[in-house]
Structure formats: C-alpha cells, structure tokens
Design an enzyme around this catalytic site. Structure first.
Site, PDB file in Angstrom:
ATOM      1  N   SER A 138      76.480  34.028  43.737  1.00  0.00           N
ATOM      2  CA  SER A 138      77.325  34.236  44.906  1.00  0.00           C
ATOM      3  C   SER A 138      78.722  34.580  44.420  1.00  0.00           C
ATOM      4  O   SER A 138      79.113  34.204  43.303  1.00  0.00           O
ATOM      5  CB  SER A 138      77.380  32.956  45.754  1.00  0.00           C
ATOM      6  OG  SER A 138      78.411  33.013  46.732  1.00  0.00           O
ATOM      7  N   TYR A 151      77.891  23.503  46.586  1.00  0.00           N
ATOM      8  CA  TYR A 151      77.220  24.809  46.565  1.00  0.00           C
ATOM      9  C   TYR A 151      77.941  25.765  45.617  1.00  0.00           C
ATOM     10  O   TYR A 151      77.303  26.409  44.766  1.00  0.00           O
ATOM     11  CB  TYR A 151      77.189  25.401  47.972  1.00  0.00           C
ATOM     12  CG  TYR A 151      76.641  26.813  48.049  1.00  0.00           C
ATOM     13  CD1 TYR A 151      75.268  27.044  48.174  1.00  0.00           C
ATOM     14  CD2 TYR A 151      77.483  27.918  47.996  1.00  0.00           C
ATOM     15  CE1 TYR A 151      74.763  28.326  48.241  1.00  0.00           C
ATOM     16  CE2 TYR A 151      76.987  29.209  48.061  1.00  0.00           C
ATOM     17  CZ  TYR A 151      75.631  29.408  48.186  1.00  0.00           C
ATOM     18  OH  TYR A 151      75.123  30.696  48.238  1.00  0.00           O
TER      19      TYR A 151
END
Length: 250
Positions: A138, A151
């Site tokens: 990401s 995360y």
C-alpha cells in the site's frame, strides 16, 4: 510480466481489488484461482466467471496455508503466479490501548500469511520456466495513516520483506513485484463511495497496463508521490497527510 497464459493464485479474491484483479486477469486468458474464507462468496465470484477456480483459505491459520499450498501444487502443476492480496484494515489508536484481537488478526493476515504462503509455494515456483510473486502492499507503507497505524506498519513490513525476497530470488526464474495501491474505492474502511479515492476499475485498468511492463514496482500515477516520500525529511509530509485526513471531506 506476461499478461496471458499463466496459472495465477490470488488471495482475498472475493471482493475489492482482489476480485477486480482476478476478473481482469481471467479475461486475459489466464487460469485464475481465487481464495477466501467464505465459500458462498467464492461460489458467487466463480459463478460469475466461468472457468475461474476457488479454494477456501484462512490466512491467519498456518495449517490452512500449508494444506492449500500442497493442494495448489497437486491440482495446478503449472501454477506460476502468486498474488498476495488478502488484507484487513481497522482503525486503531497508537496512543492508547491496543485491541489484541485486532492486532493479531491484522498482523497474521497482512504479514505472516503472505510470508507463510510464499514459503509454501516458492520451491514449486522456482521450478517453473517463468514465475512471479506479487505482494500487494500500500502507499501507506511509505506514508503511514496514523488512525490505522497497525495496518500501515504491516504494509511497511511487507515492503521490506518483498525487497529481501527479490534479492534472494534474483538468480532464479521467479520475479518479485510489489503492487502499492493508493486509496481505492473498495470495502476497506467503507470507501466504495469515497470521492477522494480512486475508482476501482480505473485502478485495475492502469495496474494491468503497468503489470505488462518490465517493472519491479507496480505503481499507478496516483501512488507515485507517496511512494517517493521516504527519506530524511519524510515526516513533514506524513504530518501534513494525517492532518488533512483528520479534517472532514470538503
């Protein structure tokens, strides 16, 4: 990476980026196998895409990963592409108490699961004339989102692991890619209608185009600025980014 004629295993293939990527690659004449924890969702996706296959997999469970790895090798001997896409994202507070269940689930799914799955399949992939491992990280690996610190940390760790994996496999037939999506309109954090996020099909179309090139990092244009941020002065943008996110959308 060649875009057709592959046998591709994609984790987290029942929704969001995983499903859209699976369907795009399926249309390009690849044998695609998806995984997920819920059989009903797997059946829904394969029913909508005749010829696509599915396997139930719990990315938090080492025994499930070992069993699925063995089954893939036995049932799909031409398997040559692994896409580690499965992931979970939750809001957390790094300045307060941690939710232990959330912590365990996020780290196991986003980091330990991909490492275990690679370990289960890498020797098989080395035997293929041409193989690819794609780890989906990401842009938050490079510019962490403070409200989802766990995360973001798992994606930073996966980025680091991917670079080590690439070096270790550099003299084999296995190419290692990292796909770092920007904010995309998916179910993660209920972002399907988020106007600041990239439309899913636009993201997939650009991603497929980049996948077809000779690159190690699969970046759409919207991801490039955040990917370029790490360095001695990186915190200035991290601070600005999180200040912006803390404000309500205009």
């Amino acid at each position: 990476m060649k875009l057709s004629g592959n046998t591709i295993f994609i984790t987290g293939g029942t929704s969001g980026i995983g499903r859209a990527l699976a369907e795009a690659l399926h249309k390009l004449d690849n044998q695609v196998i998806i995984s997920g924890r819920r059989k009903a969702l797997l059946d829904e996706v394969t029913g909508a895409n005749p010829g696509m296959q599915a396997i139930e997999l719990d990315m938090e469970n080492p025994a499930s990963i070992n069993a699925v790895s063995a089954r893939l090798i036995a049932d799909f001997p031409r398997l040559n592409v692994l896409v580690n896409n499965a992931g979970v994202m939750h809001i957390d507070n790094a300045a307060g108490a941690v939710d232990e269940a959330m912590l365990q689930t996020t780290v196991a799914t986003n980091l330990l699961g991909p490492i275990r799955l690679i370990a289960g399949l890498v020797e098989h992939l080395k035997q293929q004339p041409s193989a690819t491992i794609i780890n989906v990280s990401s842009v938050l690996a490079f510019v962490p989102m403070a409200m989802s610190a766990v995360y973001s940390s798992t994606k930073a760790a996966l980025h680091s692991y991917t670079m080590s994996l690439r070096w270790n496999l550099s003299d084999t037939s296995v190419k290692v890619l990292e796909l770092s999506p920007p904010w995309v309109q998916t179910d993660l954090l209920d972002s399907k209608e988020e106007p600041r996020a990239m439309p899913l099909q636009e993201f997939i179309a650009e991603t497929i185009a980049v996948l077809g090139t000779d690159t190690d990092e699969v970046l759409v244009e919207r991801a490039r600025m955040m990917r370029a941020n790490p360095g001695p002065n990186e915190y200035a943008f991290v601070h600005e980014f999180n200040d912006i996110l803390s404000q309500p959308p205009q």
